[in-house]
Structures are given as structure tokens and as C-alpha cells.
Design an enzyme around this catalytic site. Structure first.
Site, PDB file in Angstrom:
ATOM      1  N   HIS A 141      20.204  46.892  43.396  1.00  0.00           N
ATOM      2  CA  HIS A 141      20.320  48.163  44.093  1.00  0.00           C
ATOM      3  C   HIS A 141      21.559  48.899  43.562  1.00  0.00           C
ATOM      4  O   HIS A 141      22.553  48.274  43.202  1.00  0.00           O
ATOM      5  CB  HIS A 141      20.473  47.878  45.596  1.00  0.00           C
ATOM      6  CG  HIS A 141      20.310  49.063  46.477  1.00  0.00           C
ATOM      7  ND1 HIS A 141      21.299  49.997  46.653  1.00  0.00           N
ATOM      8  CD2 HIS A 141      19.268  49.469  47.258  1.00  0.00           C
ATOM      9  CE1 HIS A 141      20.890  50.928  47.502  1.00  0.00           C
ATOM     10  NE2 HIS A 141      19.666  50.632  47.881  1.00  0.00           N
ATOM     11  N   LEU A 171      28.539  40.669  51.950  1.00  0.00           N
ATOM     12  CA  LEU A 171      29.605  41.536  51.447  1.00  0.00           C
ATOM     13  C   LEU A 171      29.241  42.991  51.710  1.00  0.00           C
ATOM     14  O   LEU A 171      28.240  43.504  51.192  1.00  0.00           O
ATOM     15  CB  LEU A 171      29.806  41.317  49.946  1.00  0.00           C
ATOM     16  CG  LEU A 171      30.874  42.178  49.274  1.00  0.00           C
ATOM     17  CD1 LEU A 171      32.256  41.785  49.763  1.00  0.00           C
ATOM     18  CD2 LEU A 171      30.788  42.058  47.755  1.00  0.00           C
TER      19      LEU A 171
END
Length: 338
Positions: free
Chosen positions: A230, A126
């Protein structure tokens, strides 16, 4: 209008550009021309394959701005992971150290190398370009996969997982990997991540510690990032949590990012999908919904403002939308609320 569709051979240059832009830690799109071309070919073959069980199929989608023709993002589904190549995770659990004689009781976190998700369906790859991270583009790119899974459920496993990108800096340094590198490896995180991305995983079995790792023996920096994502991945994990995905202690073996999972029938979008027969006309506005045709190799999905009557089996869409979805009056579509 943004259209999600299966990738084609002609999208190679765009996919290579996305691989460069995605940066370190995006394992599923390494900057390797041969591998990217093979990914496209494998995806094209998967969409054309006749099967009623999940195996080694990989479905790669792109998000295209149909006004400019620019490919601005990707997403993918792996039908069943680990069937022809080992699929590793660390599982975070606890062991108890106790002594009644000394009146000592201590719970300690450990990481154990495992292959527990073998055979699961994986959401992966993605990525949305910077200038397009707005509106409903991200939701379309991610959630349209659930509509595809619902339409072709026999092609996928009952359990769906997604590996979330873990913590690393702009240079690709991962605090978790730095500890592993110091004690067990002699390669940096980008190199290990790249090797995994191109399918060279034998070094994992050869060099990874075979016994559970006591978390309290790791560096403080490494401990702090276990199960953390992240910064760029936070919207993605929040979206998956809203769909019913949960974190059950499985983390990536390189950056310790979390893996989340859900049963297909418990995914919110899967449960909410409605099937309607199309009438082409003049829709009277409405609320934004995801709408997709029910095709396989010709799959198309987008977001449109439509009036959806739950009690009706029909829906009115514009000729422009019908053209974008490659459908005509009388065809069926799947619709899911956003």
C-alpha cells in the site's frame, strides 16, 4: 519530546481513535472495543510476565508527545506467532511444465497456502498519525522495537517477520481479494480482514483453496499486486529493508502484501546497539541517536542529540532526558545510531 512506552489501560480511547484512523487493511487493530481492551490487558500482562522463551506474549507500545500527553502512534511485537492459532501465508514459487518430445519448457508461478512462519517473532501494529509523520518519529516508533528485542532477546525467536499492508483502495477493495471472493468466498475484503483481526480465522481453513493457485489464472489486476505494498506502507518497508529485512516470496492471503524477514543478529540496529552507564549533567550536543532504558514494564525510548564515544562505557545526558526515561545516574541505557 516523543517518548515510546508500553501501552496502559488509560490509553484505550487513544487506541480506539487510532483503530478508526488506520482504515481498512490494518488487520491488527480492528474497530472492536472488547478486542482493543483485551489487547491492552494482554500487553500489560506480557510486560509483567517472567519467561525465558517466546510464547504467546504480545508487547504493544505507544508513542506519546510528552508535552501534550497525546498518544500519536503505536507499534507492537508478537513474541511467537501461530502457536495457539494458525498463521497463514501464501508462498510464491515456481513449477516447471516441460516436454522434450514437444520441445516445450515453461516456468509458472504458483501460490501455496502454508504455515511456514509458525513460531517466528512478528513486528506489527505500526501506525503514526498524519500530523506526526515527520522528522525521526517514524524511525523511533519502528526501530525502538529492535532495541527492546536486543535487551530482552530470550523473549523472542531467532527469526523476525513483518507483514506489509498490501494494495487496496480507500473503500477497502483489494484486487487480489476480489478474485478470491469471486471464486471461493462470499464476503468482501473489509469483512474478511475484520474477522481475522478479531481472531475468527476458521473460515480461512474452511474456504481457502487447498491446492496451489496458478498465478496466471488470476485476473491481471490481482497478478499485478502480488508482493506489492500500500502507498502508505512504502516508508515502513524501505526502513525494514535498510535494517536487513528481505522478501522471500511469502505474501498475505487477503491482499497479497509482502512479508519480510530477518534473523535477529543480522538486523542493523540490533548489531549497532551500545550499552552505556548514565551520568547526569550538561551534554555537549552531538548527533541524533535512539536512547532507551533497559527496563521491561517500565521501558522508555526516545531520540536525543548526544555525543557517543564508542570507546567509553559512560554517557552524559540531561536531567530532562533522564526524567523522561525514568532513570538516575548510574543506570544503564541502550543507544543506537539513526
Amino acid at each position: 519530546m516523543m517518548i515510546l512506552r508500553p501501552i496502559q489501560k488509560s490509553d484505550y480511547a487513544a487506541l480506539l481513535n487510532i483503530a478508526h484512523e488506520s482504515g481498512h487493511g490494518f488487520t491488527s487493530l480492528p474497530v472492536n472495543e472488547e478486542l482493543l481492551q483485551n489487547k491492552i490487558a494482554r500487553s500489560e500482562a506480557s510486560f509483567l510476565k517472567e519467561t525465558d522463551i517466546p510464547f504467546d506474549e504480545g508487547y504493544l507500545f505507544v508513542l506519546e508527545d510528552n508535552e501534550t500527553g497525546e498518544v500519536v502512534g503505536t507499534s507492537a511485537i508478537e513474541a511467537a506467532v501461530g502457536l495457539d492459532d494458525a498463521f497463514y501465508h501464501y508462498h510464491l514459487s515456481k513449477v516447471i511444465h516441460s516436454s522434450r518430445t514437444l520441445d516445450v519448457y515453461k516456468a509458472v508461478d504458483i501460490l501455496t497456502l502454508c504455515n511456514d512462519y509458525t513460531g517466528a517473532t512478528e513486528l506489527c501494529t505500526l501506525f503514526l498519525k498524519d500530523g506526526y509523520r515527520k522528522g525521526l518519529n517514524g524511525k523511533l516508533l519502528s526501530k525502538s522495537r529492535f532495541m527492546f528485542i536486543k535487551q530482552h532477546q530470550h523473549r523472542f525467536a531467532d527469526t523476525v517477520i513483518a507483514e506489509m499492508r498490501g494494495v487496496s483502495d480507500e473503500n477497502g477493495k483489494s484486487p487480489f481479494w476480489q478474485w478470491l471472493e469471486e471464486h471461493f468466498f462470499s464476503m468482501d475484503f473489509p469483512t474478511a480482514d475484520y474477522l481475522t483481526g478479531i481472531g475468527q480465522k476458521v473460515f480461512i481453513a474452511e474456504l481457502m483453496p487447498k491446492y496451489p493457485i496458478y498465478v496466471n489464472l488470476l485476473s491481471k489486476d490481482a497478478q499485478a499486486v502480488i508482493g506489492q505494498v500500500h502507498n502508505n506502507t512504502r516508508p515502513a518497508i524501505e526502513l525494514l529493508k535498510s535494517e536487513g529485512f528481505t522478501f522471500n516470496g511469502y505474501v498475505d492471503i487477503f491482499d497479497a502484501g509482502p512479508t519480510v524477514e530477518a534473523k535477529v543478529d543480522n538486523i542493523r540496529t540490533v548489531r549497532s546497539v551500545q550499552h552505556k552507564q548514565v551520568t547526569i549533567g550538561q551534554p555537549q550536543g552531538g548527533s541524533p541517536v535512539m536512547v532507551a532504558n533497559d527496563k521491561l514494564a517500565g521501558y522508555r525510548a526516545t531520540v536525543a542529540e548526544l555525543q557517543v564515544d564508542p570507546a567509553s562505557d559512560e554517557i552524559v545526558i540531561s536531567a530532562e532526558l533522564a526524567s523522561a526515561l525514568n532513570i538516575v545516574s548510574g543506570d544503564s541505557v541502550s543507544i543506537a545510531t539513526l
